[in-house]
Design an enzyme around this catalytic site. Structure first.
Site, PDB file in Angstrom:
ATOM      1  N   ASP A   1      28.832  30.814   9.595  1.00  6.23           N
ATOM      2  CA  ASP A   1      28.725  29.352   9.637  1.00  6.23           C
ATOM      3  C   ASP A   1      27.963  28.925  10.888  1.00  6.23           C
ATOM      4  O   ASP A   1      28.368  29.224  12.010  1.00  6.23           O
ATOM      5  CB  ASP A   1      30.127  28.736   9.637  1.00  6.23           C
ATOM      6  CG  ASP A   1      30.129  27.239   9.380  1.00  6.23           C
ATOM      7  OD1 ASP A   1      29.160  26.559   9.767  1.00  6.23           O
ATOM      8  OD2 ASP A   1      31.097  26.744   8.782  1.00  6.23           O
TER       9      ASP A   1
ATOM     10  N   GLY B   1      27.936  31.111   4.816  1.00  2.15           N
ATOM     11  CA  GLY B   1      27.628  30.037   5.740  1.00  2.15           C
ATOM     12  C   GLY B   1      28.688  28.947   5.734  1.00  2.15           C
ATOM     13  O   GLY B   1      29.884  29.223   5.790  1.00  2.15           O
ATOM     14  N   HIS B   2      28.236  27.700   5.599  1.00  2.58           N
ATOM     15  CA  HIS B   2      29.110  26.536   5.751  1.00  2.58           C
ATOM     16  C   HIS B   2      29.685  26.050   4.421  1.00  2.58           C
ATOM     17  O   HIS B   2      30.390  25.054   4.391  1.00  2.58           O
ATOM     18  CB  HIS B   2      28.310  25.411   6.427  1.00  2.58           C
ATOM     19  CG  HIS B   2      29.136  24.257   6.901  1.00  2.58           C
ATOM     20  ND1 HIS B   2      30.250  24.404   7.714  1.00  2.58           N
ATOM     21  CD2 HIS B   2      29.022  22.916   6.674  1.00  2.58           C
ATOM     22  CE1 HIS B   2      30.764  23.220   7.975  1.00  2.58           C
ATOM     23  NE2 HIS B   2      30.043  22.301   7.348  1.00  2.58           N
ATOM     24  N   TRP B   3      29.374  26.743   3.338  1.00  4.72           N
ATOM     25  CA  TRP B   3      29.714  26.232   1.999  1.00  4.72           C
ATOM     26  C   TRP B   3      30.461  27.288   1.201  1.00  4.72           C
ATOM     27  O   TRP B   3      30.052  27.668   0.112  1.00  4.72           O
ATOM     28  CB  TRP B   3      28.426  25.828   1.289  1.00  4.72           C
ATOM     29  CG  TRP B   3      28.450  24.468   0.705  1.00  4.72           C
ATOM     30  CD1 TRP B   3      29.350  23.474   0.935  1.00  4.72           C
ATOM     31  CD2 TRP B   3      27.499  23.924  -0.226  1.00  4.72           C
ATOM     32  NE1 TRP B   3      29.025  22.348   0.220  1.00  4.72           N
ATOM     33  CE2 TRP B   3      27.895  22.598  -0.491  1.00  4.72           C
ATOM     34  CE3 TRP B   3      26.356  24.421  -0.840  1.00  4.72           C
ATOM     35  CZ2 TRP B   3      27.197  21.767  -1.361  1.00  4.72           C
ATOM     36  CZ3 TRP B   3      25.651  23.594  -1.699  1.00  4.72           C
ATOM     37  CH2 TRP B   3      26.056  22.283  -1.957  1.00  4.72           C
TER      38      TRP B   3
END
Length: 288
Positions: free
Chosen positions: A239, A266-268
């Site tokens: 992330d 990552g961020h998702w």
């Protein structure tokens, strides 16, 4: 009878909410008819909506027997726009409280991504008796990172996209938003860009909000010990928007919490590792 997938159009709803002397028209999607309700709260990216954020997670939850509410927070999606000078997450929490009150839902499970995670913490701190279980995904406490300079490169690119909403800036942001960019199709970029540009008032008001109060997401770290709900914390190892040590801070502060970290993510997490994420959440919600 076989399961019929949910559609955005068929589940689209609106309610009026009073906030600071104004009436806001708030959009949400209402899916399924289960006895237990799961509310999904999206992140703060330009063009984000509840439906777009959680498109890969709705059907598994509904099929498992849950009612699922996806809120478009004020300033995103089909909800009214707003310039916010206070705590964005407390605003979102108040809006959600009004929506679930009007729907006559006594208790909810909360699943929040990024800003939605921070807003879920705000809701839980304000109305703990209304929360069943809590899933916080890539949503920090609002505090500083021990290891990563703030703001992160992801947040810098997000803010740049708000100020200059071009396809080039969108691709710059999305390039570090997920770990594996091969799933980022031209159709996805086009849809997200159209979503953004269809509501320029949202983009402009987000920038005005930052100018009015750069600290839209206050540090809830000192209050985390107040949270008694069983809590699942989910993070992507890679992330680049909200550093992984924010997840460790949540784990340390919330007594009844556990942390799951997805590698190559990552961020998702709910989109990048949808099948594993869905099973993780369903198992967590089903536990006594």
């Amino acid at each position: 009878m076989s399961y019929q997938p949910q559609t955005e159009a068929a589940t689209s709803r609106f309610l009026n909410v009073e906030e600071a002397g104004k009436t806001l028209r708030i959009h949400f999607n209402d899916c399924g008819q289960g006895d237990e309700t799961v509310v999904l709260l999206h992140g703060s990216g330009p063009g984000a909506t509840g439906w777009a954020n959680f498109s890969r997670n709705i059907d598994p939850l509904v099929e498992a027997g849950y009612r699922v509410i996806l809120l478009d927070c004020p300033g995103w999606g089909k909800s009214d726009s707003i310039v916010n000078s206070g705590s964005r997450s407390d605003l979102n929490a108040r809006i959600l409280k009004s929506v679930v009150d009007q729907l006559d839902i006594a208790k909810i499970h909360l699943l929040g991504n990024s800003m939605g995670g921070h807003s879920s913490v705000a809701f839980t701190l304000n109305w703990p008796e209304r929360v069943g279980k809590l899933v916080l995904m890539g949503g920090g406490t609002g505090g500083m990172s021990l290891f990563t300079p703030m703001p992160t490169e992801g947040i810098k690119r997000l803010n740049q996209l708000y100020r200059q909403p071009t396809i080039e800036n969108l691709k710059l942001m999305m390039d570090i938003f997920v770990f594996d960019t091969s799933d980022l199709t031209d159709a996805l970029f086009e849809a997200r860009l159209n979503n953004m540009l269809s509501r320029r008032d949202h983009l402009e008001n987000f920038v005005k909000s930052l100018e009015a109060n750069p600290k839209q997401f206050p540090d809830f770290g000192p209050r985390l010990a107040e949270i008694k709900a069983q809590t699942l914390i989910v993070w992507g190892r890679n992330d680049r928007f909200v550093p992984m040590d924010a997840g460790l801070r949540l784990l340390s502060g919330i007594a009844g919490s556990e942390l799951h970290i997805f590698r190559d993510c990552g961020h998702w997490a709910q989109w990048e590792h949808a099948d594993a994420f869905n099973q993780l959440v369903l198992n967590f919600l089903a536990r006594p």
